[in-house]
Write a protein that holds these residues in place. Sequence first.
Motif, mmCIF file in Angstrom:
data_model
loop_
_atom_site.group_PDB
_atom_site.id
_atom_site.type_symbol
_atom_site.label_atom_id
_atom_site.label_comp_id
_atom_site.label_asym_id
_atom_site.label_seq_id
_atom_site.Cartn_x
_atom_site.Cartn_y
_atom_site.Cartn_z
ATOM 1 N N TYR A 142 0.830 -1.192 0.000
ATOM 2 C CA TYR A 142 0.000 0.000 0.000
ATOM 3 C C TYR A 142 0.870 1.249 0.000
ATOM 4 N N CYS A 143 0.466 2.251 -0.760
ATOM 5 C CA CYS A 143 1.113 3.541 -0.596
ATOM 6 C C CYS A 143 0.231 4.428 0.269
ATOM 7 N N ALA A 144 0.864 5.365 0.935
ATOM 8 C CA ALA A 144 0.171 6.236 1.873
ATOM 9 C C ALA A 144 0.793 7.625 1.822
ATOM 10 N N GLY A 145 -0.011 8.622 2.182
ATOM 11 C CA GLY A 145 0.492 9.982 2.161
ATOM 12 C C GLY A 145 0.054 10.776 3.370
ATOM 13 N N ASP A 146 0.898 11.710 3.756
ATOM 14 C CA ASP A 146 0.556 12.605 4.851
ATOM 15 C C ASP A 146 1.430 13.845 4.787
ATOM 16 N N ARG A 147 1.085 14.847 5.591
ATOM 17 C CA ARG A 147 1.817 16.108 5.546
ATOM 18 C C ARG A 147 3.181 16.025 6.204
ATOM 19 N N SER A 148 3.311 15.119 7.177
ATOM 20 C CA SER A 148 4.553 15.069 7.951
ATOM 21 C C SER A 148 5.417 13.908 7.520
ATOM 22 N N PHE A 149 6.713 14.130 7.505
ATOM 23 C CA PHE A 149 7.661 13.092 7.094
ATOM 24 C C PHE A 149 8.212 12.351 8.306
ATOM 25 N N GLY A 150 8.441 11.078 8.085
ATOM 26 C CA GLY A 150 9.249 10.335 9.030
ATOM 27 C C GLY A 150 8.536 9.289 9.857
ATOM 28 N N SER A 151 7.224 9.284 9.822
ATOM 29 C CA SER A 151 6.522 8.331 10.668
ATOM 30 C C SER A 151 6.536 6.934 10.054
ATOM 31 N N THR A 152 6.691 5.950 10.924
ATOM 32 C CA THR A 152 6.597 4.557 10.508
ATOM 33 C C THR A 152 5.275 3.943 10.968
ATOM 34 N N GLN A 153 4.413 4.761 11.537
ATOM 35 C CA GLN A 153 3.152 4.274 12.076
ATOM 36 C C GLN A 153 2.018 4.484 11.083
ATOM 37 N N ARG A 154 1.291 3.422 10.766
ATOM 38 C CA ARG A 154 0.225 3.544 9.768
ATOM 39 C C ARG A 154 -0.866 4.498 10.217
ATOM 40 N N THR A 155 -1.057 4.649 11.515
ATOM 41 C CA THR A 155 -2.109 5.538 12.018
ATOM 42 C C THR A 155 -1.790 7.012 11.773
ATOM 43 N N ASP A 156 -0.557 7.310 11.409
ATOM 44 C CA ASP A 156 -0.175 8.708 11.151
ATOM 45 C C ASP A 156 -0.424 9.127 9.710
ATOM 46 N N TYR A 157 -0.861 8.204 8.876
ATOM 47 C CA TYR A 157 -1.067 8.514 7.463
ATOM 48 C C TYR A 157 -2.557 8.644 7.163
ATOM 49 N N ALA A 158 -2.906 9.769 6.546
ATOM 50 C CA ALA A 158 -4.320 10.071 6.304
ATOM 51 C C ALA A 158 -4.853 9.466 5.014
ATOM 52 N N TYR A 159 -3.992 9.265 4.033
ATOM 53 C CA TYR A 159 -4.449 8.855 2.709
ATOM 54 C C TYR A 159 -3.809 7.533 2.316
ATOM 55 N N TRP A 160 -4.628 6.645 1.743
ATOM 56 C CA TRP A 160 -4.190 5.293 1.400
ATOM 57 C C TRP A 160 -4.709 4.891 0.033
ATOM 58 N N GLY A 161 -3.905 4.079 -0.658
ATOM 59 C CA GLY A 161 -4.372 3.440 -1.864
ATOM 60 C C GLY A 161 -5.053 2.123 -1.542
ATOM 61 N N GLN A 162 -5.476 1.427 -2.589
ATOM 62 C CA GLN A 162 -6.220 0.183 -2.405
ATOM 63 C C GLN A 162 -5.317 -1.039 -2.295
ATOM 64 N N GLY A 163 -4.051 -0.882 -2.635
ATOM 65 C CA GLY A 163 -3.079 -1.962 -2.507
ATOM 66 C C GLY A 163 -2.835 -2.709 -3.802
ATOM 67 N N THR A 164 -1.652 -3.303 -3.915
ATOM 68 C CA THR A 164 -1.299 -4.144 -5.055
ATOM 69 C C THR A 164 -0.567 -5.372 -4.519
ATOM 70 N N GLN A 165 -0.911 -6.539 -5.050
ATOM 71 C CA GLN A 165 -0.371 -7.800 -4.545
ATOM 72 C C GLN A 165 1.002 -8.079 -5.135
ATOM 73 N N VAL A 166 1.936 -8.420 -4.265
ATOM 74 C CA VAL A 166 3.258 -8.882 -4.677
ATOM 75 C C VAL A 166 3.440 -10.290 -4.128
ATOM 76 N N THR A 167 3.741 -11.227 -5.019
ATOM 77 C CA THR A 167 3.964 -12.610 -4.614
ATOM 78 C C THR A 167 5.333 -13.046 -5.108
ATOM 79 N N VAL A 168 6.159 -13.524 -4.185
ATOM 80 C CA VAL A 168 7.507 -13.971 -4.508
ATOM 81 C C VAL A 168 7.582 -15.470 -4.282
ATOM 82 N N SER A 169 7.861 -16.199 -5.341
ATOM 83 C CA SER A 169 7.930 -17.660 -5.239
ATOM 84 C C SER A 169 9.365 -18.109 -4.971
ATOM 85 N N SER A 170 9.474 -19.208 -4.261
ATOM 86 C CA SER A 170 10.812 -19.708 -3.905
ATOM 87 C C SER A 170 11.334 -20.675 -4.952
#
Length: 124
Positions: free
Chosen positions: A96-124
């Motif tokens: 997922y990508c996310a956006g917010d006004r402030s830089f540096g947070s690693t907490q998802r609760t600090d981000y106001a805007y989110w995309g819908q997500g894209t699946q990444v699958t890595v096979s062994s």
Amino acid sequence: QVQLVESGGGLVQAGGSLRLSCAASGRTFSSYAMAWFRQAPGKEREFVATINSWSGLNTYYADSVKGRFTISRDNAKNTVYLQMNSLKPEDTAVYYCAGDRSFGSTQRTDYAYWGQGTQVTVSS
């Protein structure tokens, strides 16, 4: 208000590469710090990387991806990218990508805007 749409996910073998894109709407994209998070099945959504607003010269990565992933932005295209190299099966997740006004947070609760997500699958 910012709307985000991710793309570029898919299936790749271990050791391979993918580049994710996140296209943003709105004329204020440059003023937002952007980030990537990921969520594997049965796990919490976790921080991956973040980049500051405007210049994009400041970045920060989770230890698990440092040296393998690179976050970047193109303000002219209203897009943020995540280049993923040397992929491992444990990188499998919805990203997922996310956006917010402030830089540096690693907490998802600090981000106001989110995309819908894209699946990444890595096979062994």
